[in-house]
Write a protein that holds these residues in place. Structure first.
Motif, PDB file in Angstrom:
ATOM      1  N   GLU A 165       0.818  -1.210   0.000  1.00 49.50           N
ATOM      2  CA  GLU A 165       0.000   0.000   0.000  1.00 49.50           C
ATOM      3  C   GLU A 165       0.854   1.262   0.000  1.00 49.50           C
ATOM      4  O   GLU A 165       0.357   2.357  -0.259  1.00 49.50           O
ATOM      5  CB  GLU A 165      -0.931   0.012   1.213  1.00 49.50           C
ATOM      6  CG  GLU A 165      -1.966  -1.099   1.220  1.00 49.50           C
ATOM      7  CD  GLU A 165      -2.919  -1.020   0.045  1.00 49.50           C
ATOM      8  OE1 GLU A 165      -3.186   0.104  -0.432  1.00 49.50           O
ATOM      9  OE2 GLU A 165      -3.400  -2.076  -0.401  1.00 49.50           O
ATOM     10  N   VAL A 166       2.130   1.103   0.270  1.00 43.26           N
ATOM     11  CA  VAL A 166       3.082   2.215   0.292  1.00 43.26           C
ATOM     12  C   VAL A 166       4.435   1.631  -0.102  1.00 43.26           C
ATOM     13  O   VAL A 166       4.740   0.480   0.246  1.00 43.26           O
ATOM     14  CB  VAL A 166       3.128   2.866   1.700  1.00 43.26           C
ATOM     15  CG1 VAL A 166       3.560   1.866   2.754  1.00 43.26           C
ATOM     16  CG2 VAL A 166       4.011   4.098   1.725  1.00 43.26           C
ATOM     17  N   GLU A 192      -0.617  -3.411   9.756  1.00 40.84           N
ATOM     18  CA  GLU A 192      -1.548  -2.282   9.707  1.00 40.84           C
ATOM     19  C   GLU A 192      -1.310  -1.398   8.486  1.00 40.84           C
ATOM     20  O   GLU A 192      -2.258  -0.847   7.916  1.00 40.84           O
ATOM     21  CB  GLU A 192      -1.427  -1.449  10.988  1.00 40.84           C
ATOM     22  CG  GLU A 192      -2.405  -0.292  11.027  1.00 40.84           C
ATOM     23  CD  GLU A 192      -2.670   0.231  12.429  1.00 40.84           C
ATOM     24  OE1 GLU A 192      -2.918   1.431  12.567  1.00 40.84           O
ATOM     25  OE2 GLU A 192      -2.629  -0.564  13.380  1.00 40.84           O
ATOM     26  N   LEU A 193      -0.055  -1.276   8.060  1.00 32.63           N
ATOM     27  CA  LEU A 193       0.283  -0.396   6.947  1.00 32.63           C
ATOM     28  C   LEU A 193       0.046  -1.051   5.588  1.00 32.63           C
ATOM     29  O   LEU A 193       0.068  -0.373   4.559  1.00 32.63           O
ATOM     30  CB  LEU A 193       1.752   0.025   7.048  1.00 32.63           C
ATOM     31  CG  LEU A 193       2.106   0.994   8.173  1.00 32.63           C
ATOM     32  CD1 LEU A 193       3.609   0.985   8.429  1.00 32.63           C
ATOM     33  CD2 LEU A 193       1.627   2.397   7.843  1.00 32.63           C
ATOM     34  N   LYS A 445       2.785   1.747  16.935  1.00 35.44           N
ATOM     35  CA  LYS A 445       2.052   2.962  16.568  1.00 35.44           C
ATOM     36  C   LYS A 445       3.003   4.038  16.047  1.00 35.44           C
ATOM     37  O   LYS A 445       2.660   4.788  15.121  1.00 35.44           O
ATOM     38  CB  LYS A 445       1.269   3.481  17.771  1.00 35.44           C
ATOM     39  CG  LYS A 445       0.072   2.610  18.149  1.00 35.44           C
ATOM     40  CD  LYS A 445      -0.654   3.148  19.366  1.00 35.44           C
ATOM     41  CE  LYS A 445      -1.827   2.255  19.758  1.00 35.44           C
ATOM     42  NZ  LYS A 445      -2.500   2.730  20.994  1.00 35.44           N
ATOM     43  N   VAL A 448       3.825   3.094  12.514  1.00 34.74           N
ATOM     44  CA  VAL A 448       2.686   3.415  11.657  1.00 34.74           C
ATOM     45  C   VAL A 448       2.619   4.922  11.402  1.00 34.74           C
ATOM     46  O   VAL A 448       2.373   5.372  10.269  1.00 34.74           O
ATOM     47  CB  VAL A 448       1.370   2.910  12.289  1.00 34.74           C
ATOM     48  CG1 VAL A 448       0.155   3.456  11.543  1.00 34.74           C
ATOM     49  CG2 VAL A 448       1.334   1.381  12.298  1.00 34.74           C
ATOM     50  N   ASN A 449       2.861   5.714  12.449  1.00 33.54           N
ATOM     51  CA  ASN A 449       2.872   7.167  12.283  1.00 33.54           C
ATOM     52  C   ASN A 449       3.944   7.602  11.298  1.00 33.54           C
ATOM     53  O   ASN A 449       3.709   8.449  10.417  1.00 33.54           O
ATOM     54  CB  ASN A 449       3.114   7.854  13.631  1.00 33.54           C
ATOM     55  CG  ASN A 449       1.915   7.799  14.553  1.00 33.54           C
ATOM     56  OD1 ASN A 449       0.801   7.530  14.118  1.00 33.54           O
ATOM     57  ND2 ASN A 449       2.140   8.047  15.834  1.00 33.54           N
ATOM     58  N   GLY A 452       3.116   6.362   7.739  1.00 35.37           N
ATOM     59  CA  GLY A 452       1.922   7.083   7.312  1.00 35.37           C
ATOM     60  C   GLY A 452       2.237   8.518   6.921  1.00 35.37           C
ATOM     61  O   GLY A 452       1.725   9.032   5.914  1.00 35.37           O
ATOM     62  N   LYS A 455       3.982   8.487   3.625  1.00 38.88           N
ATOM     63  CA  LYS A 455       3.034   8.249   2.527  1.00 38.88           C
ATOM     64  C   LYS A 455       2.384   9.556   2.097  1.00 38.88           C
ATOM     65  O   LYS A 455       2.283   9.842   0.893  1.00 38.88           O
ATOM     66  CB  LYS A 455       1.977   7.241   2.972  1.00 38.88           C
ATOM     67  CG  LYS A 455       0.928   6.944   1.905  1.00 38.88           C
ATOM     68  CD  LYS A 455      -0.074   5.909   2.398  1.00 38.88           C
ATOM     69  CE  LYS A 455      -1.146   5.645   1.341  1.00 38.88           C
ATOM     70  NZ  LYS A 455      -2.112   4.604   1.789  1.00 38.88           N
ATOM     71  N   HIS A 456       1.953  10.365   3.057  1.00 42.45           N
ATOM     72  CA  HIS A 456       1.347  11.658   2.725  1.00 42.45           C
ATOM     73  C   HIS A 456       2.349  12.555   1.994  1.00 42.45           C
ATOM     74  O   HIS A 456       1.999  13.237   1.029  1.00 42.45           O
ATOM     75  CB  HIS A 456       0.839  12.349   3.990  1.00 42.45           C
ATOM     76  CG  HIS A 456      -0.377  11.707   4.582  1.00 42.45           C
ATOM     77  ND1 HIS A 456      -1.535  11.507   3.871  1.00 42.45           N
ATOM     78  CD2 HIS A 456      -0.614  11.213   5.825  1.00 42.45           C
ATOM     79  CE1 HIS A 456      -2.441  10.923   4.636  1.00 42.45           C
ATOM     80  NE2 HIS A 456      -1.904  10.733   5.842  1.00 42.45           N
TER      81      HIS A 456
END
Length: 502
Positions: A165-166, A192-193, A445, A448-449, A452, A455-456
């Protein structure tokens, strides 16, 4: 302790702020701090300090700081402090020097000399907040042509693929070199990612088989922990031929890190050093490598992609060309700044080449030979930010591995003493009292942060380029420009100088 070597760091304590709570003493696995009962004050032995900053971060009154000692030998441009100290260490021990993490030498960082293009007016940018922006990708062999059945429906002729996904995965870090809690955090974050984490060459703890759909297992020269369930329980299999921190060198996990759990996972005696040889003793040619690739595919019913990992070295393009013809689905390339739990210092600091140059040349070689779509390329070796990821993909990568960045997210302070097994942050250790300092619920977490956020940022940078998918960015070197590079470096990277028109 070597009597000839002065302490590298000094522990500076503000006596007015220090309340002698002894937190620093309890938190330091290196026994730097101690309490003097006679004076009621804390003292410190700077010679034991590795500058991990645990005491600095947890001191409730902010009374501590660690500073580099300004003590120096008589100035000599050729014989600096580090060089002299290393000779003293070897004269004292008679052994090779060991170091952890990546190459700290001031070699050029080519990522920082590459700039990304942006679109304006004639080729407008894309707003990732309002328009679709695709960061999903697949790793594996691409179909050479589209085939349809008698009813005109597409036939699925694709080899096994990894769906991300990334374009970021967690690179190989073995159970033993890092703790159980660190592995748990990586596995949960990968799940999760929608990406993958790599077990490294230390096998897979039974507790983590449930994360198999997001796990890449590794087969290295020592074959530690490799058996049927291990191979079948993963999403992909990686054959480790080399790694960036120590090209041409095998692995070494000190016996002090081989706890009962690590022993069972690796299938080796508890407390015994785990030494994997430099070569695979059944691989001395591309033909031999092909036999192992096909054996692993046969063992897993041809359902899992096979990755071959190599270090970035001078003839990496030729090596990659051979690997692409070996039947492998993915090639992983690890640059000379790649991290590790332990490596001979001389190897870490002097062997291998930058991942940027290796990647550009490998991608170019595979394109020239018409076999670029036969394999995907994954690169690692000091991928420090989303910008590095974007630049790597523009140079020809499909995705990136991150290791050190992931450990930093877990709390690593880069004190580079992983091989000692006394990580004060609970990452590179097997000591139960230290392992518990890393809370996997918090650690995953943070991972993931981090990914994430990357990714943005990747979406923002692609949007600024007027590109809406990772696929459109892959190998698109027109989106890069170099600054502060020589003509030869620009030629090897395949990019133009900043300011040069299309």
């Amino acid at each position: 302790m070597n009597m000839y070597i002065p302490p590298e760091y000094e522990v500076v304590r503000d006596t007015e702020r220090c309340i002698a709570c002894r937190v620093c003493e309890r938190q330091c696995a290196n026994e730097v701090h101690s309490f003097d009962a006679d004076t009621g004050k804390m003292t410190a032995d700077g010679a034991k300090c590795v500058n991990c900053h645990r005491c600095v971060c947890l001191c409730p009154t902010h009374a501590l700081k660690i500073v580099k000692s300004d003590d120096t030998y008589k100035l000599n441009a050729n014989w600096d402090n580090q060089t002299i100290n290393e000779i003293y260490k070897q004269a004292n021990s008679g052994g090779i020097l060991l170091s952890s993490m990546g190459n700290p030498k001031p070699y050029p960082i080519f990522w920082d000399k590459l700039l990304v293009n942006a679109s304006q007016v004639t080729n407008p940018p894309i707003d990732p907040l309002r328009e679709p922006m695709e960061t999903r990708l697949w790793l594996g062999k691409r179909a050479a042509s589209i085939e349809r059945d008698e009813k005109g429906r597409l036939k699925n002729t694709l080899a096994p693929q990894l769906k991300l996904e990334v374009p970021v995965m967690f690179s190989a870090m073995s159970y033993g070199s890092i703790s159980y809690n660190a592995h748990e955090a990586l596995a949960r974050a990968a799940q999760e990612l929608g990406t993958y984490y790599n077990t490294g060459e230390g096998g897979l703890h039974r507790d983590f088989y449930k994360y198999g759909k997001n796990t890449i297992v590794q087969v290295a020269s020592g074959r530690f922990g490799v058996f049927k369930d291990y191979l079948e329980g993963a999403a992909a299999i990686e054959i480790k031929m080399g790694q960036g921190a120590k090209p041409g060198i095998g692995g070494h996990l000190p016996g002090a890190k081989i706890s009962e759990d690590v022993s069972q996972t690796r299938m080796i005696p508890q407390g015994a050093d785990a030494i994997s040889p430099a070569p695979h003793h059944d691989i001395y040619s591309i033909e031999d490598l092909r036999q192992l690739v096909m054996s692993l595919k046969e063992a897993t019913n041809y359902e899992k992609p096979v990755i071959v990992k190599v270090a970035a070295v001078h003839n990496a393009p030729a090596i990659a060309s051979g690997i692409a013809r070996s039947g492998a689905d993915i090639i992983a390339i690890d640059g000379f700044r790649g991290g590790t739990g332990a490596a001979p210092t001389r190897i870490r600091d002097n062997v291998g080449i930058p991942i940027e140059l290796a990647l550009a040349q490998i991608d170019q070689r595979l394109r020239e030979e018409g076999i670029r779509d036969e394999v995907s390329l994954v690169v690692g070796g000091s991928i420090r930010s989303s910008a590095d990821v974007v630049k790597a993909i523009a140079l020809g990568a499909d995705a990136c591995y991150i290791g050190t960045a992931a450990l930093l997210a877990l709390g690593c302070h880069l004190c580079r003493s992983c091989h000692a097994g006394k990580c004060n942050w609970g990452i590179a250790t097997q000591q139960p009292d230290l392992v518990k300092r890393l809370n996997p619920d918090i650690g995953y977490k943070r991972l993931v942060n981090l990914v994430g956020a990357w990714k943005h940022e990747i979406q923002e940078m692609m949007g600024g380029m007027g590109i809406n998918s990772i696929e459109a960015l892959r190998g698109n070197r027109l989106m890069l420009r170099g600054v502060g590079l020589t003509e030869r470096e620009l030629e090897l990277l395949g990019v133009r100088y900043a300011g040069e028109n299309m």
